[in-house]
Design an enzyme around this catalytic site. Structure first.
Site, mmCIF file in Angstrom:
data_model
loop_
_atom_site.group_PDB
_atom_site.id
_atom_site.type_symbol
_atom_site.label_atom_id
_atom_site.label_comp_id
_atom_site.label_asym_id
_atom_site.label_seq_id
_atom_site.Cartn_x
_atom_site.Cartn_y
_atom_site.Cartn_z
ATOM 1 N N ASP A 19 0.868 -1.175 0.000
ATOM 2 C CA ASP A 19 0.000 0.000 0.000
ATOM 3 C C ASP A 19 0.902 1.222 0.000
ATOM 4 O OD1 ASP A 19 -2.398 -1.442 0.107
ATOM 5 O OD2 ASP A 19 -2.273 -1.616 2.286
ATOM 6 N N ASP A 71 -13.648 -2.970 -2.432
ATOM 7 C CA ASP A 71 -13.474 -2.664 -1.014
ATOM 8 C C ASP A 71 -14.866 -2.623 -0.405
ATOM 9 O OD1 ASP A 71 -10.775 -2.377 -1.555
ATOM 10 O OD2 ASP A 71 -10.900 -0.198 -1.771
#
Length: 275
Positions: free
Chosen positions: A11, A134
């Site tokens: 990330d 998500d």
């Protein structure tokens, strides 16, 4: 029996030139974890089957993924690379492929323009088009009206449905994650990367209800993400949901369970992994 993939995820906050890998909890509480090229090289040497590089601020800041960081990673790494964050156009897919990426993952842009998936698949092939989802679980009892028309999943906590988010988890949009996954497959996506917003960074394990529901609803490969705390969580995902791959971040970044340790554990428990 197909080989199951183990995928570390970087990330990245690419607002600084060299980029930096970060990790949060439930998409918040961000802390520094390392430098992307260094970590990607380490994971490739450790036996990662693939590496996902997510520019987590690109969609939120409405900017493009930084090609130069991807180029520097792919110069040093010789396992498949999937790039996500800021992938908005077919040109973004082709630009990332020229930089050395094998796949591109998109979330926000695909929700705003589903035709992007079909157009990209026509140019780079479905195998290179990954839809990132998500999702956050929502109890039906909390808002029965909002749950109408959604795919209900029976869980130990009651009936739930899973709501998609955009802009790096900053905006819930009322879209059913399971139905959206099915639509993306029809549009041409070749893989689903499903992340539990509730599990992200918690180390409590994947949301197996979410993961199984999406895996059972589509015929394309599904990657489980969000919540790994130990190798047992990955084993649970492979045994209880039959996903194609398990993704993790924190346990690798902070060297709690190196990739070779995870793979040996899975192999000892009957999972077909590449050693």
């Amino acid at each position: 029996m197909l080989t199951k993939r183990i995928i570390p995820c970087l990330d990245c906050d690419l607002q600084v030139p060299e980029g930096r890998v970060v990790k949060g909890v439930e998409f918040k509480q961000i802390k520094y974890a390392g430098e992307p090229v260094e970590l990607a090289t380490k994971y490739a040497n450790d036996g990662a089957d693939e590496i996902v590089v997510l520019d987590i601020t690109a969609s939120r800041d409405r900017r493009a993924t930084m090609v130069d960081v991807i180029e520097r990673i792919t110069e040093n790494v010789f396992v498949p690379i999937c790039v996500g964050g800021g992938i908005r156009t077919v040109d973004d897919y082709t630009r990332m492929h020229k930089a050395g990426a094998d796949k591109c993952s998109t979330n926000t842009a695909a929700i705003k323009n589903p035709q992007l998936l079909s157009d990209a698949a026509d140019v780079v092939g479905s195998q290179a088009v990954v839809i990132a989802i998500d999702a956050k679980r929502q109890l039906v009892a909390d808002n029965p009206e909002k749950a109408k028309g959604k795919t209900m999943v029976e869980t130990a906590y009651g009936d739930v449905w899973f709501e998609c988010s955009i802009y790096g988890g900053n905006e819930l949009i009322g879209l059913d994650a399971i139905q959206w996954a099915q639509q993306c497959e029809e549009l041409g996506a070749g893989e689903v990367l499903v992340t539990s917003m509730d599990g992200d960074g918690t180390k409590d394990g994947y949301d197996l209800d979410l993961t199984k529901a999406i895996n059972d609803a589509v015929d394309i490969p599904v990657v489980a993400s969000g919540g790994v705390g130990n190798p047992q969580h990955m084993l649970d995902a492979f045994e209880k949901t039959d996903v194609s791959a398990a993704l993790a971040a924190s346990i690798f970044h902070f060297n709690e369970y190196p990739i070779p340790t995870v793979k040996e554990f899975l192999k000892e428990n009957g999972v077909n992994v590449r050693i």
